[in-house]
Design an enzyme around this catalytic site. Structure first.
Site, PDB file in Angstrom:
ATOM      1  N   ASP A 165     -26.654 -12.889   3.544  1.00  0.00           N
ATOM      2  CA  ASP A 165     -25.480 -13.454   2.870  1.00  0.00           C
ATOM      3  C   ASP A 165     -25.384 -12.927   1.419  1.00  0.00           C
ATOM      4  O   ASP A 165     -25.579 -11.736   1.202  1.00  0.00           O
ATOM      5  CB  ASP A 165     -25.553 -14.992   2.935  1.00  0.00           C
ATOM      6  CG  ASP A 165     -24.216 -15.658   2.687  1.00  0.00           C
ATOM      7  OD1 ASP A 165     -23.433 -15.792   3.636  1.00  0.00           O
ATOM      8  OD2 ASP A 165     -23.934 -16.003   1.530  1.00  0.00           O
TER       9      ASP A 165
ATOM     10  N   TYR B 177     -17.839 -16.510  -5.367  1.00  0.00           N
ATOM     11  CA  TYR B 177     -16.835 -15.777  -4.595  1.00  0.00           C
ATOM     12  C   TYR B 177     -15.713 -15.297  -5.501  1.00  0.00           C
ATOM     13  O   TYR B 177     -15.262 -14.153  -5.404  1.00  0.00           O
ATOM     14  CB  TYR B 177     -16.251 -16.660  -3.485  1.00  0.00           C
ATOM     15  CG  TYR B 177     -17.244 -16.981  -2.394  1.00  0.00           C
ATOM     16  CD1 TYR B 177     -18.195 -17.976  -2.580  1.00  0.00           C
ATOM     17  CD2 TYR B 177     -17.227 -16.294  -1.192  1.00  0.00           C
ATOM     18  CE1 TYR B 177     -19.115 -18.277  -1.591  1.00  0.00           C
ATOM     19  CE2 TYR B 177     -18.137 -16.589  -0.185  1.00  0.00           C
ATOM     20  CZ  TYR B 177     -19.087 -17.581  -0.396  1.00  0.00           C
ATOM     21  OH  TYR B 177     -19.988 -17.866   0.583  1.00  0.00           O
TER      22      TYR B 177
ATOM     23  N   HIS C  78     -26.776 -16.017  11.536  1.00  0.00           N
ATOM     24  CA  HIS C  78     -26.639 -15.758  10.107  1.00  0.00           C
ATOM     25  C   HIS C  78     -27.818 -16.267   9.284  1.00  0.00           C
ATOM     26  O   HIS C  78     -28.195 -15.661   8.290  1.00  0.00           O
ATOM     27  CB  HIS C  78     -25.346 -16.418   9.634  1.00  0.00           C
ATOM     28  CG  HIS C  78     -24.983 -16.092   8.225  1.00  0.00           C
ATOM     29  ND1 HIS C  78     -24.611 -14.821   7.842  1.00  0.00           N
ATOM     30  CD2 HIS C  78     -24.927 -16.851   7.105  1.00  0.00           C
ATOM     31  CE1 HIS C  78     -24.335 -14.831   6.540  1.00  0.00           C
ATOM     32  NE2 HIS C  78     -24.522 -16.042   6.069  1.00  0.00           N
TER      33      HIS C  78
END
Ligand SMILES: *[C@@H]1O[C@H](CO)[C@@H](O)[C@H](O)[C@H]1NC(C)=O
Ligand SMILES: *[C@@H]1O[C@H](CO)[C@@H](O)[C@H](O)[C@H]1NC(C)=O
Ligand SMILES: *[C@@H]1O[C@H](CO)[C@@H](O)[C@H](O)[C@H]1NC(C)=O
Length: 474
Positions: A241, A387, A444
């Site tokens: 990630d 982000y 993930h």
């Protein structure tokens, strides 16, 4: 040749050169940019004398962060309010997002089972030494396990930086930490690691900045400063990630500090890599290793999945504070928002299960440990800002995805993960991609879900780096 033909050939040559130049401008390699290694992110004004600041604040503090009973009691009360949830549609499991019937069950578990055992969970979470130190004005939190001489006998010995992502935390790595650090449990294993596991800036117990501009590149600078402060000039990196992106940036900006970069979400979103991804779809068998085509193709399926599952991304990249407000003040919503990812990103088929398959691969305690870290530190908003900072003009102008790195790179791919990149797409960036593996089981959150598999893959990578690059034991 007639004059006309000559003219045509000439024009064609000029045209070709121009197209090549344009393409190269769009996707040629770029040099390593220089970042400010002392950029100030603290709340106070930046110090006028950085050397004195460093001398005054470089202390590393062993920090056992305990919460008063009132904090836990307050959460218990919040979880005991009448839930104003909307029932799911008929026959719907997780397809519309977190199933509210199951959410009710989870809230009861959290309140009546998990929270009464919080002191026990605390003992578990604080089984490793937690530290804090100030870097560039920010309090950085990390776990640090050192190898002592008596453990070192007959072992190869390296530092490794483990990097989590969103919505994860240091908690994802607990089993992996044991495997890396206590490999002396297995006499046949010749590796033992000094393990450093930071909370990313703005995540968990690491302070979030009060200034705009702390993107993935700047976070990589902070993480390197942390490793240097601990005395590690050369180290391995493992991450998924955001941890994968920050690790990639660190390896790109500071190749001399990185012995090897290993990721369970190798990615590169440069224009060239994206064009390659599309081209490869025309003849998959040519680009994917035989037997693993389904990791990458059909592209249309991948694209559909990405659109279905990336709404959170757009939201956090544009309005992190709005969704942050909704979640900071609402532990039930926070749990739903975080745990939905642990369902779908582990296995997309879990969207059709009424409980999101959450306990198929994880214990509820492990999942709520992670939710508690976000809740107690109130870090959901600061975590989501990463982000937004990743997509500012300043950050994009760094163009790090087009800056190659020669650091030895290893990519472990897990079938359930949210995206996959072909070696062919990665090789322009990672010039020494020496290790590429595929696992049918796992998604993930590989460190939490399949720690032994990830551990073994990492060790295989370290062996290859040793063989090919002649690195020295410390
Ligand atoms: C550093 O510490 C000294 C002595 O404790 C103090 O006088 C000085 O103001 C500090 N400087 C900074 C920049 O914090
Ligand atoms: C929840 O509320 C009920 C009634 O208001 C009370 O009896 C119960 O003790 C509360 N439980 C917790 C865990 O606070
Ligand atoms: C996802 O779940 C399905 C159904 O249980 C299973 O067949 C598949 O192997 C799983 N995939 C991964 C990556 O674990």
């Amino acid at each position: 040749m007639s004059t006309i033909t000559r003219l045509l050939v000439l024009l064609l040559a000029i045209g070709g050169a121009l197209v090549y130049k344009q393409l190269n401008q769009l996707w040629g390699d770029l040099p390593v940019p220089t970042l400010d290694e002392q950029q100030w992110w603290g709340d106070e004004a930046s110090p006028s004398d950085y050397a004195t600041y460093l001398a005054n604040t470089s202390e590393v503090i062993n920090n056992r962060i305990l919460y008063p009973e009132t904090t836990i009691e307050d959460l218990r009360k919040q979880l005991n309010r009448t839930l104003r949830l909307t029932p799911p549609l008929e026959g719907v499991a997780f397809e519309y997002g977190f199933n509210s019937d199951y959410l009710k069950e989870l809230v009861a578990y959290w309140r009546d089972d998990y929270l009464p055992r919080w002191r026990e969970r605390e003992v578990f979470l604080w089984q490793f030494n937690h530290f804090t130190t100030e870097i560039q004005g920010l309090r950085m939190h990390f776990l640090h396990l050192k190898v002592y001489d008596e453990n070192k006998v007959g072992k190869q010995h390296y530092p490794v930086l483990l990097l989590h992502g969103w919505p994860g935390s240091v908690r994802e790595f607990y089993d992996l930490i044991h495997l890396l650090h206590q490999s002396n449990l297995d006499p046949s294993n010749k590796y033992i690691f000094n393990v450093v596991v930071p909370s990313l800036p703005g995540y968990g117990w690491s302070q979030g900045t009060s200034r705009p501009g702390l993107g993935p590149a700047q976070a990589a600078v902070i993480l390197r400063n942390l490793m240097l402060r601990l005395g590690y000039k050369k180290f391995f990196i493992q991450g998924g990630d955001w941890g994968s992106i920050l690790g990639s940036h660190l390896a790109t900006l500071y190749p001399d500090n990185v012995l090897g970069y290993h990721s369970n979400l190798c990615n590169n979103l440069s224009p060239k890599s994206q064009v390659k991804g599309l081209l490869a779809g025309i003849l998959p068998s040519l680009f994917a290793p035989s037997g693993f085509e389904d990791f990458f193709f059909p592209r249309s399926k991948e694209l559909k999945y990405l659109i279905e599952e990336s709404g959170y991304f757009h939201l956090q990249a544009t309005k992190p504070d709005t969704i942050g407000s909704a979640l900071s003040d609402n532990p039930v919503g926070l749990a739903a928002y975080i745990l939905e990812k642990f369902s779908t990103w582990t296995n997309a088929t879990y969207r059709s299960l009424p409980d999101g398959g959450l306990t198929k691969r994880y214990t509820l305690d492990a999942l709520f440990d992670n939710v508690m870290i976000y809740y107690l530190t109130n870090s959901i908003t600061t975590s989501q800002r990463l982000y937004a900072e990743a997509y500012t003009n300043d950050q994009r102008e760094l163009n790090l995805e087009r800056v190659p790195t020669s650091v030895p790179t290893g990519c472990a791919r897990f079938k359930g993960d949210i995206m996959q990149f072909l070696d062919w797409q990665l090789q322009d960036k990672f010039k020494n991609l020496i290790h590429s593996t595929y696992y049918r089981r796992g998604g993930h959150f590989a460190a939490l879900e399949v720690p032994k598999v990830l551990y073994k893959d990492f060790i295989d990578f370290v062996k290859k780096v040793e063989r090919k690059f002649n690195i020295k034991t410390l």
